[in-house]
Design a protein around this motif. Structure first.
Motif, PDB file in Angstrom:
ATOM      1  N   HIS A 239       0.573 -13.292  -2.680  1.00 58.49           N
ATOM      2  CA  HIS A 239      -1.354 -13.603  -3.052  1.00 58.49           C
ATOM      3  C   HIS A 239      -1.909 -13.367  -1.546  1.00 58.49           C
ATOM      4  N   VAL A 240      -1.024 -14.480  -1.162  1.00 59.00           N
ATOM      5  CA  VAL A 240      -2.338 -14.916   0.847  1.00 59.00           C
ATOM      6  C   VAL A 240      -1.707 -12.966   1.753  1.00 59.00           C
ATOM      7  N   ALA A 241      -0.582 -13.152   1.504  1.00 57.30           N
ATOM      8  CA  ALA A 241      -0.111 -12.024   2.182  1.00 57.30           C
ATOM      9  C   ALA A 241      -0.902 -10.552   1.560  1.00 57.30           C
ATOM     10  N   LEU A 242      -1.287 -10.083   0.549  1.00 55.06           N
ATOM     11  CA  LEU A 242      -2.362  -9.092   0.098  1.00 55.06           C
ATOM     12  C   LEU A 242      -3.318  -9.531   0.374  1.00 55.06           C
ATOM     13  N   GLU A 243      -3.790 -10.057   0.702  1.00 57.52           N
ATOM     14  CA  GLU A 243      -5.374 -10.915   1.077  1.00 57.52           C
ATOM     15  C   GLU A 243      -5.786 -10.322   2.253  1.00 57.52           C
ATOM     16  N   ALA A 244      -4.555 -10.790   3.494  1.00 53.99           N
ATOM     17  CA  ALA A 244      -4.777 -10.729   4.844  1.00 53.99           C
ATOM     18  C   ALA A 244      -4.412  -8.945   4.933  1.00 53.99           C
ATOM     19  N   MET A 245      -3.209  -7.794   3.985  1.00 59.15           N
ATOM     20  CA  MET A 245      -3.509  -7.324   4.619  1.00 59.15           C
ATOM     21  C   MET A 245      -4.073  -6.141   4.184  1.00 59.15           C
ATOM     22  N   ARG A 246      -5.235  -6.665   2.703  1.00 63.54           N
ATOM     23  CA  ARG A 246      -6.887  -6.212   3.011  1.00 63.54           C
ATOM     24  C   ARG A 246      -7.233  -6.078   3.692  1.00 63.54           C
ATOM     25  N   SER A 247      -7.807  -7.377   4.609  1.00 64.24           N
ATOM     26  CA  SER A 247      -8.338  -7.766   5.541  1.00 64.24           C
ATOM     27  C   SER A 247      -7.715  -7.180   6.909  1.00 64.24           C
ATOM     28  N   LEU A 248      -7.279  -6.691   7.005  1.00 63.65           N
ATOM     29  CA  LEU A 248      -6.145  -5.702   7.965  1.00 63.65           C
ATOM     30  C   LEU A 248      -6.474  -4.704   8.063  1.00 63.65           C
ATOM     31  N   SER A 249      -6.967  -3.693   6.660  1.00 64.89           N
ATOM     32  CA  SER A 249      -6.883  -2.743   6.443  1.00 64.89           C
ATOM     33  C   SER A 249      -5.666  -2.338   6.346  1.00 64.89           C
ATOM     34  N   ILE A 250      -4.380  -2.407   6.226  1.00 67.79           N
ATOM     35  CA  ILE A 250      -3.825  -2.132   6.339  1.00 67.79           C
ATOM     36  C   ILE A 250      -3.597  -0.938   5.087  1.00 67.79           C
ATOM     37  N   PRO A 251      -2.358   0.074   5.703  1.00 69.47           N
ATOM     38  CA  PRO A 251      -2.350   1.330   3.903  1.00 69.47           C
ATOM     39  C   PRO A 251      -2.473   0.850   2.940  1.00 69.47           C
ATOM     40  N   LEU A 252      -3.121   1.525   1.767  1.00 72.91           N
ATOM     41  CA  LEU A 252      -2.162   1.064   0.521  1.00 72.91           C
ATOM     42  C   LEU A 252      -1.286   1.338   0.250  1.00 72.91           C
ATOM     43  N   ASP A 253      -0.294   1.748   0.395  1.00 69.69           N
ATOM     44  CA  ASP A 253       0.789   2.153   0.371  1.00 69.69           C
ATOM     45  C   ASP A 253       2.105   1.126   0.224  1.00 69.69           C
ATOM     46  N   LEU A 254       1.233   0.209   1.855  1.00 65.50           N
ATOM     47  CA  LEU A 254       1.876  -1.002   1.904  1.00 65.50           C
ATOM     48  C   LEU A 254       1.703  -1.997   0.526  1.00 65.50           C
ATOM     49  N   MET A 255       0.542  -2.183   1.069  1.00 63.97           N
ATOM     50  CA  MET A 255      -0.130  -3.291   0.120  1.00 63.97           C
ATOM     51  C   MET A 255       1.018  -3.133  -1.684  1.00 63.97           C
ATOM     52  N   CYS A 256       0.965  -1.933  -2.028  1.00 63.65           N
ATOM     53  CA  CYS A 256       1.397  -1.668  -3.929  1.00 63.65           C
ATOM     54  C   CYS A 256       3.045  -1.481  -3.214  1.00 63.65           C
ATOM     55  N   ASP A 257       3.726  -1.452  -2.121  1.00 67.73           N
ATOM     56  CA  ASP A 257       5.465  -1.744  -1.965  1.00 67.73           C
ATOM     57  C   ASP A 257       5.520  -3.384  -2.126  1.00 67.73           C
TER      58      ASP A 257
END
Length: 448
Positions: A239-257
């Motif tokens: 959960h925290v990793a996903l929120e950090a990825m959102r804050s860093l604007s990581i590509p959606l594909d990587l978040m889905c992975d």
């Protein structure tokens, strides 16, 4: 059976009385180990029957906790923080005794904890080990994020549903002070003793709250490489990793992975399906988004009533609202309205987008919103039932009229609960079945 209550404190005059009073009738003695208070903590604790012992702070949370355990004479120990208190004090002892009676070899109990904000409203929930047998093989370990461990191996733990704690230790600016303190202690321990893997979860949380998202993500991914962490810990890392990825604007594909990995590890949890559904909707993949969001709903609604999904309780309203918005785009007004109702159970009221749906359906059916304004919202459902949605004058197709009728009545039911029985009889069988999901969500959320 003798029960001891234990605490470690420092300047807890605001909290200590409330906590002590919530368990005073359930325990036979109270041990308070104070680590240097300069306020009225000692005075208040002693006035409420506690034996207060002094302990010099050593940058180690386990040390004073174990000192308190050594001083306790009870067969079982209830070890609370000063900012925690029992929701139902009158039943604490009987529930502890019942839990022990049902499992004589039990060693510890994980209690449900409701985390409250400045207004006293719950914003998250978790479980914490707060009751354990007073046995020489059970002691606290860890200078920070300490917990009870057994020298004999795996702890035999139960999860009593009746023993619930309130916790308001994250109110106001207190969290920043705690984070800075915890981060300092963890980094010091790593410098002195190595084994950084012990602290990856704690470091992940600290760096996230300090908005150091790259460091947070580094710690989270490092932690996920250790399958030996408890399941709740690994769940939190995702959960925290996903929120950090959102804050860093990581590509959606990587978040889905990342969510695919979380789903594979936790196929029974609703939140990772909900998260992926929201991500997919942002990519415009609506059908796959619906599949994931509906899967989340099924998992949340299909399990026993006392099942706890702390992350879904926090974000369930967003998940149902997103599902409703997608159904609206797809023209399924009935299912859109139903999911808006489910989201209202979390939000405490219908979101603005639900009102937009109602207005749209009224336009389709030739009904003007002002017709319901005269006598307030309580007239909405009776008016709709009486007029049968202007069936003789509506220019829409019969199928669309039927869908709009169901949707309007569902939205109206949220505003006029007493008309539920009449409304349900007016729905087609398929939606009467789907209505059960709304009733389950409503019951699970209750007054929380």
């Amino acid at each position: 059976m003798k029960i001891s209550a234990c605490y470690i404190t420092k300047n807890e005059e605001r909290n200590i009385a409330r906590s002590l009073q919530s368990l005073a009738d359930a325990v036979d003695e109270i041990i308070v180990v104070d680590t240097g208070s300069t306020d009225r903590t000692r005075e208040i604790a002693e006035a409420l029957g506690a034996r207060v012992l002094d302990f010099s702070w050593q940058d180690d949370f386990s040390a004073p906790r174990n000192f308190a355990v050594e001083a306790a004479s009870g067969d079982w120990i209830v070890f609370l923080d000063a900012d925690e208190w029992f929701v139902e004090p009158q039943g604490v002892r009987s529930m502890i005794e019942a839990e022990i009676g049902a499992a004589p070899d039990l060693e510890a109990m994980m209690l449900l904890r409701l985390n409250l904000d400045d207004q006293g409203k719950e914003f998250s929930r978790d479980r914490s080990l707060r009751i354990f047998r007073n046995a020489p093989w059970l002691r606290y370990h860890g200078k920070i994020h300490e917990n009870v461990y057994s020298s004999k191996g795996r702890l035999r733990v139960s999860y009593p549903e009746g023993l619930v704690l309130n916790h308001d230790g994250y109110r106001g600016g207190m969290i920043e002070e705690k984070i800075e303190r915890n981060l300092s202690l963890m980094l010091k321990d790593i410098r002195e003793n190595g084994h950084a893997e012990r602290f990856y979860p704690g470091l992940t949380d600290c760096f996230y709250h300090l908005r150091q998202y790259e460091r947070c993500l580094e710690m989270a991914f490092s932690g996920l490489e250790f399958p030996t962490y408890p399941r709740d810990t690994r769940r939190g890392l995702y959960h925290v990793a996903l929120e950090a990825m959102r804050s860093l604007s990581i590509p959606l594909d990587l978040m889905c992975d990342l969510m695919d990995c979380a789903q594979a590890e936790f196929p029974h949890l609703p939140e990772f399906y909900a998260e992926k559904g929201i991500l997919l909707s942002c990519r415009g993949e609506l059908e796959q988004a619906v599949c994931n969001l509906e899967k989340a709903a099924v998992l949340f609604e299909a399990v026993r009533e006392d099942e706890v999904f702390p992350y879904f309780y926090k974000g369930g309203g967003i998940a149902y609202e997103r599902l409703a918005q997608i159904y609206r785009v797809l023209g399924r007004y009935d299912l859109a309205a139903l999911n808006f109702l489910k989201s209202s159970c979390f939000h405490g009221g219908m979101p603005p987008s639900a009102k937009e749906l109602l207005e749209e359906m009224c336009r389709i059916c030739g009904i003007q919103m002002k017709e319901f304004a005269g006598n307030g919202s309580t007239m909405m459902l009776p008016a709709l039932l009486q007029r049968r949605l202007l069936q003789g004058r509506c220019s829409a197709s019969p199928a669309l009229t039927r869908i709009c009728r169901c949707g309007l009545l569902l939205v109206a039911a949220a505003r006029v609960p007493r008309a539920k029985a009449e409304m349900l009889a007016f729905l087609p069988k398929t939606l009467q079945e789907k209505w059960k999901g709304y009733e389950i969500v409503k019951k699970k959320k209750g007054d929380r």
